[in-house]
Write a protein that holds these residues in place. Structure first.
Motif, mmCIF file in Angstrom:
data_model
loop_
_atom_site.group_PDB
_atom_site.id
_atom_site.type_symbol
_atom_site.label_atom_id
_atom_site.label_comp_id
_atom_site.label_asym_id
_atom_site.label_seq_id
_atom_site.Cartn_x
_atom_site.Cartn_y
_atom_site.Cartn_z
ATOM 1 N N VAL A 53 77.823 42.329 48.254
ATOM 2 C CA VAL A 53 77.432 43.551 48.951
ATOM 3 C C VAL A 53 78.576 44.561 48.894
ATOM 4 O O VAL A 53 79.753 44.198 48.931
ATOM 5 C CB VAL A 53 77.025 43.283 50.417
ATOM 6 C CG1 VAL A 53 75.781 42.413 50.481
ATOM 7 C CG2 VAL A 53 78.153 42.645 51.217
ATOM 8 N N HIS A 54 78.202 45.831 48.773
ATOM 9 C CA HIS A 54 79.134 46.952 48.718
ATOM 10 C C HIS A 54 78.578 48.022 49.654
ATOM 11 O O HIS A 54 77.369 48.229 49.691
ATOM 12 C CB HIS A 54 79.220 47.525 47.306
ATOM 13 C CG HIS A 54 79.404 46.473 46.258
ATOM 14 N ND1 HIS A 54 80.629 46.097 45.786
ATOM 15 C CD2 HIS A 54 78.497 45.712 45.594
ATOM 16 C CE1 HIS A 54 80.483 45.154 44.868
ATOM 17 N NE2 HIS A 54 79.200 44.902 44.734
ATOM 18 N N PRO A 76 84.332 49.121 50.911
ATOM 19 C CA PRO A 76 84.281 47.745 51.405
ATOM 20 C C PRO A 76 83.243 46.918 50.633
ATOM 21 O O PRO A 76 82.151 47.390 50.343
ATOM 22 C CB PRO A 76 83.875 47.915 52.876
ATOM 23 C CG PRO A 76 84.372 49.287 53.229
ATOM 24 C CD PRO A 76 84.156 50.100 51.987
ATOM 25 N N GLN A 77 83.637 45.680 50.300
ATOM 26 C CA GLN A 77 82.748 44.792 49.558
ATOM 27 C C GLN A 77 83.048 43.339 49.891
ATOM 28 O O GLN A 77 84.164 43.009 50.264
ATOM 29 C CB GLN A 77 82.868 45.053 48.072
ATOM 30 C CG GLN A 77 84.280 45.013 47.541
ATOM 31 C CD GLN A 77 84.370 45.565 46.134
ATOM 32 O OE1 GLN A 77 83.738 45.044 45.237
ATOM 33 N NE2 GLN A 77 85.141 46.621 45.954
ATOM 34 N N GLY A 78 82.025 42.504 49.744
ATOM 35 C CA GLY A 78 82.163 41.078 50.037
ATOM 36 C C GLY A 78 80.888 40.342 49.678
ATOM 37 O O GLY A 78 80.097 40.823 48.859
ATOM 38 N N GLU A 91 77.477 45.282 56.871
ATOM 39 C CA GLU A 91 78.032 45.765 58.137
ATOM 40 C C GLU A 91 79.209 44.897 58.575
ATOM 41 O O GLU A 91 80.237 45.411 59.021
ATOM 42 C CB GLU A 91 76.946 45.804 59.214
ATOM 43 C CG GLU A 91 75.902 46.875 58.962
ATOM 44 C CD GLU A 91 74.728 46.828 59.926
ATOM 45 O OE1 GLU A 91 74.580 45.829 60.674
ATOM 46 O OE2 GLU A 91 73.947 47.799 59.935
ATOM 47 N N ARG A 92 79.076 43.584 58.443
ATOM 48 C CA ARG A 92 80.153 42.661 58.809
ATOM 49 C C ARG A 92 81.390 42.895 57.935
ATOM 50 O O ARG A 92 82.517 42.968 58.438
ATOM 51 C CB ARG A 92 79.685 41.207 58.662
ATOM 52 C CG ARG A 92 80.796 40.177 58.904
ATOM 53 C CD ARG A 92 80.348 38.747 58.628
ATOM 54 N NE ARG A 92 79.692 38.543 57.355
ATOM 55 C CZ ARG A 92 80.317 38.472 56.164
ATOM 56 N NH1 ARG A 92 81.628 38.623 56.088
ATOM 57 N NH2 ARG A 92 79.624 38.253 55.060
ATOM 58 N N CYS A 102 79.527 50.160 61.444
ATOM 59 C CA CYS A 102 78.634 51.085 60.763
ATOM 60 C C CYS A 102 77.199 50.594 60.886
ATOM 61 O O CYS A 102 76.940 49.478 61.311
ATOM 62 C CB CYS A 102 79.012 51.221 59.288
ATOM 63 S SG CYS A 102 78.695 49.747 58.307
ATOM 64 N N THR A 103 76.288 51.471 60.490
ATOM 65 C CA THR A 103 74.870 51.139 60.435
ATOM 66 C C THR A 103 74.378 51.414 59.023
ATOM 67 O O THR A 103 74.603 52.511 58.491
ATOM 68 C CB THR A 103 74.070 51.998 61.436
ATOM 69 O OG1 THR A 103 74.584 51.756 62.757
ATOM 70 C CG2 THR A 103 72.589 51.669 61.382
#
Length: 171
Positions: A53-54, A76-78, A91-92, A102-103
C-alpha cells in the motif's frame, strides 16, 4: 503452477474487494525479475496475502506528505498485516511512518506485479498486488492539524507541492 495460481487468485480476490469498497479503480500489470532473496520474500508475502500500500496524503493546502525513508523522501508505504483491509493498512502505515493520522478518500491505482526469480528461470511467477491511495490529513484539536504538529516535532516528514511529487517507482 501451484504458486502462480494461488497468488493470482489472491490478487483477483483483493481486486474484487477493492472494487466493492471504492468502485472501479484503474489496474496496471507489470512483470519484473528479482534475485533469489527478493523472490522468496515475494513468495512469503503472497502466501500471507499481503498487499503493498502507498498513500498520497494531502494537507489543507493540497501539498503531499513525504517521509524520510533511509535518506530519500517518499510517500508513506508498507504492507497489509493479516486480514487487514488495504485502506486500513494505508492509514496505519501513514501513522506509523509519519506520525500523522489520515482518512483514505479513494483508491487511485492498483498494479498487479508478476515477480520472477532471475536466478531460477524455472521458478513460477508470483503475483502481488500494489495499491495507491489518495488520502487527506485529519484535523486535530486546537493548535493545528496533526500534520503541522508532527512536522514541528519530527524533521523526518515534509510537505511538497503535489505537482512536484511524481509516482516514480512505487513497486
Amino acid at each position: 503452477m501451484e504458486i502462480a495460481e494461488r497468488s493470482r487468485a489472491r490478487v483477483q480476490e483483493r481486486l474484487a474487494r477493492l472494487e466493492q469498497e471504492f468502485g472501479s479503480t484503474p489496474v496496471d500489470q507489470t512483470t519484473f525479475s528479482v534475485g533469489a532473496e527478493g523472490y522468496q520474500r515475494a513468495v512469503e508475502r503472497s502466501r500471507e496475502g499481503q498487499v503493498d500500500v502507498h498513500a498520497f496524503v494531502h494537507n489543507e493546502s493540497g501539498d503531499v506528505l513525504l517521509s524520510d525513508a533511509d535518506g530519500s523522501w517518499e510517500i508513506p508505504q508498507g504492507q497489509t498485516q493479516g486480514a487487514e483491509r488495504p485502506a486500513a493498512a494505508a492509514e496505519r502505515v501513514v501513522t506509523e511512518t509519519a506520525g500523522v493520522s489520515c482518512t483514505i478518500r479513494d483508491a487511485v491505482r492498483a498494479t498487479i506485479c508478476g515477480v520472477r526469480n532471475e536466478t531460477d528461470q524455472d521458478a513460477e511467477t508470483v503475483y502481488r498486488l500494489s495499491i495507491v491511495f489518495d488520502a487527506e490529513v485529519n484535523s486535530a484539536a486546537p493548535g493545528g492539524s496533526d500534520a503541522e504538529i508532527a512536522e514541528e516535532v519530527d524533521a523526518s516528514i515534509r510537505w511538497d507541492d503535489s505537482s512536484d511529487v511524481a509516482v516514480a517507482e512505487l513497486v
